[in-house]
Design a protein around this motif. Structure first.
Motif, short mmCIF file in Angstrom:
data_model
loop_
_atom_site.label_atom_id
_atom_site.label_comp_id
_atom_site.label_asym_id
_atom_site.label_seq_id
_atom_site.Cartn_x
_atom_site.Cartn_y
_atom_site.Cartn_z
N UNK A 1 1.04 -0.84 0.13
CA UNK A 1 -0.08 0.40 0.00
C UNK A 1 0.73 1.45 0.01
N UNK A 2 1.82 1.12 0.80
CA UNK A 2 2.67 2.03 1.02
C UNK A 2 3.47 2.60 -0.49
N UNK A 3 3.59 2.01 -1.40
CA UNK A 3 4.31 1.59 -2.43
C UNK A 3 3.60 1.96 -3.73
N UNK A 4 2.60 1.37 -3.48
CA UNK A 4 1.42 2.21 -4.58
C UNK A 4 0.94 3.64 -4.38
N UNK A 5 0.71 3.58 -3.19
CA UNK A 5 0.56 5.23 -2.54
C UNK A 5 1.61 6.27 -2.52
N UNK A 6 2.96 6.01 -2.89
CA UNK A 6 4.05 6.65 -3.17
C UNK A 6 4.39 6.73 -4.59
N UNK A 7 3.89 5.50 -5.23
CA UNK A 7 4.89 6.31 -6.86
C UNK A 7 3.30 6.59 -7.96
N UNK A 8 2.30 6.54 -7.15
CA UNK A 8 0.69 6.46 -7.94
C UNK A 8 0.17 8.38 -7.33
N UNK A 9 1.06 8.74 -6.12
CA UNK A 9 0.40 10.14 -5.65
C UNK A 9 -0.83 9.75 -5.26
N UNK A 10 -1.23 8.49 -4.17
CA UNK A 10 -2.05 8.92 -3.49
C UNK A 10 -1.88 8.98 -1.76
N UNK A 11 -2.80 9.46 -1.49
CA UNK A 11 -2.83 10.01 -0.08
C UNK A 11 -4.26 9.39 0.67
N UNK A 12 -3.47 9.40 1.62
CA UNK A 12 -4.62 8.47 2.72
C UNK A 12 -6.22 9.59 2.99
N UNK A 13 -5.94 10.83 2.68
CA UNK A 13 -7.47 10.97 2.01
C UNK A 13 -8.18 11.37 0.91
N UNK A 14 -7.49 10.88 0.31
CA UNK A 14 -8.33 10.55 -1.35
C UNK A 14 -9.63 9.89 -1.64
N UNK A 15 -9.96 9.53 -2.23
CA UNK A 15 -10.88 9.01 -2.14
C UNK A 15 -10.21 7.16 -3.01
N UNK A 16 -9.02 7.82 -4.09
CA UNK A 16 -8.31 6.54 -4.30
C UNK A 16 -7.90 5.29 -3.62
N UNK A 17 -8.20 6.06 -1.97
CA UNK A 17 -6.79 5.50 -0.88
C UNK A 17 -8.58 4.20 -0.67
N UNK A 18 -9.42 4.28 -0.81
CA UNK A 18 -10.60 3.49 0.03
C UNK A 18 -10.24 2.76 -1.53
N UNK A 19 -10.37 2.83 -3.12
CA UNK A 19 -9.93 2.14 -3.80
C UNK A 19 -8.92 1.02 -3.56
N UNK A 20 -7.94 1.19 -2.96
CA UNK A 20 -7.03 0.68 -2.88
C UNK A 20 -6.78 -0.12 -1.69
N UNK A 21 -7.66 -0.01 -0.62
CA UNK A 21 -7.93 -0.49 0.51
C UNK A 21 -8.35 -2.03 -0.01
N UNK A 22 -9.32 -1.88 -0.34
CA UNK A 22 -10.08 -2.95 -1.07
C UNK A 22 -8.93 -3.62 -2.31
N UNK A 23 -8.68 -3.04 -3.05
CA UNK A 23 -7.40 -3.42 -3.90
C UNK A 23 -6.47 -4.77 -2.65
#
Length: 343
Positions: A308-330
């Motif tokens: 999850x950390x690597x995905x956030x760092x590489x894709x520019x995702x922050x934990x308050x983004x909508x994409x974080x919810x998708x990442x949680x399920x992925x």
């Protein structure tokens, strides 16, 4: 054994596929955060010559310890992932009886007998204990070797000690009980007999130029690491012969510490922004674990935290983004787990 990473790949500046492919495998032995209790268990295993059995939930770092120790000590490394189909002697050697029978039928009219050593394939424990014999496929020293056996981990072991080795027998609990039971003598006495050759294989003495001093001769030259996910109960006879250590679930502070070490291998440096991201993802992981407990599904592991950390760092995702919810399920709570799948 130092905890410092030994190298770094090219920096990851964006989500380009070539850079993703260059991300080092976390099982390559480059980095491992080893708490004192685990370091102590390794020392005890080395001091006693006993195998080290690692217990803990999947993704807790059991399989990553052995390559790290081997890399830090400069010892050869061998790995065998055990499956439900693993045969009792497979970790020691295998013999191609079908090919042997075919060659014998061809040679019979000429009153010739095939060289049985041609059909022997040394396993990881043979390579660890007696690498020179493994190259000869069990033939006597000085015999003609028309088909030397290559080291299956030659690329890793090329510049490492020929007289020391670390062996990882991963997920030993998947095997039928006959498999761990068959290892009691080889692991305890460091010798076994290749039945097709009638040849006893035992730990080789170091090369004459590398013979240990009197003090060094008391040091163990091999470390066998077993891992279990507790899918099957292990035989008591094996447990009695092992040094056992349970890897605990990593708390928030330990997750951040582990993340900082891995960030070095990903980019070569750790910025304040990286640290803040690691802390934020760790905080969220704690929340996700609490949610997993309420849903009665498996809690996300340290390995999934790093993903999850690597995905956030590489894709520019922050934990308050909508994409974080998708990442949680992925990555953290997988869809099949939410549906009740125990995998």
């Amino acid at each position: 054994m130092s905890q410092e990473p030994t190298g770094a790949d090219q920096p990851t500046d964006g989500p380009q596929p070539p850079e993703w492919l260059d991300t080092p495998d976390r099982g390559d032995g480059r980095v491992y955060v080893m708490p004192y209790e685990l370091r102590f268990a390794v020392k005890v295993a080395l001091a006693t010559g006993r195998p080290l059995l690692l217990r803990g939930m999947p993704g807790s770092g059991k399989s990553s310890l052995a390559p790290f120790v081997a890399r830090q000590l400069g010892w050869r490394f061998y790995e065998h992932v055990v499956t439900y189909r693993t045969q009792p002697k497979e970790l020691l050697w295998s013999f191609d009886s079908v090919r042997r029978l075919g060659d014998a039928q061809i040679a019979a009219p000429r009153s010739e007998r095939p060289d049985d050593a041609r059909y022997v394939q040394p396993g990881v424990l043979w390579w660890a204990l007696a690498p020179r014999s493994a190259v000869r496929r069990g033939r006597p020293a000085g015999a003609e070797i028309p088909d030397p056996c290559p080291d299956p981990f030659e690329k890793i072991n090329d510049d490492r000690s020929p007289d020391h080795a670390v062996v990882l027998l991963d997920e030993i609990d998947k095997a039928d009980p006959d498999v761990p039971n068959s290892l009691l003598v080889p692991l305890g006495l460091h010798r076994f007999v290749v039945t097709e050759l009638g040849k006893e294989i035992r730990t080789e003495l170091p090369e004459p130029a590398l013979r240990p001093t009197r003090e060094d001769s008391r040091q163990t030259r091999h470390l066998v690491v077993l891992t279990t996910n507790e899918e099957r109960e292990l035989p008591q006879a094996l447990l009695r012969r092992c040094v056992v250590h349970v890897l605990p679930e990593h708390d928030r502070d330990m997750l951040v510490r582990i993340a900082k070490e891995h960030l070095h291998t990903w980019s070569g440096e750790v910025t304040r922004a990286d640290e803040e991201l690691a802390e934020a993802v760790a905080d969220k992981l704690v929340e996700v674990r609490e949610e997993a407990v309420m849903r009665d599904v498996r809690k996300p592991s340290t390995a999934e935290y790093l993903d999850a950390l690597l995905a956030c760092r590489t894709l520019g995702i922050r934990v308050d983004d909508e994409d974080w919810q998708l990442l949680t399920r992925n990555v953290l709570i997988k869809p099949q787990q939410m549906a009740g799948d125990p995998a």
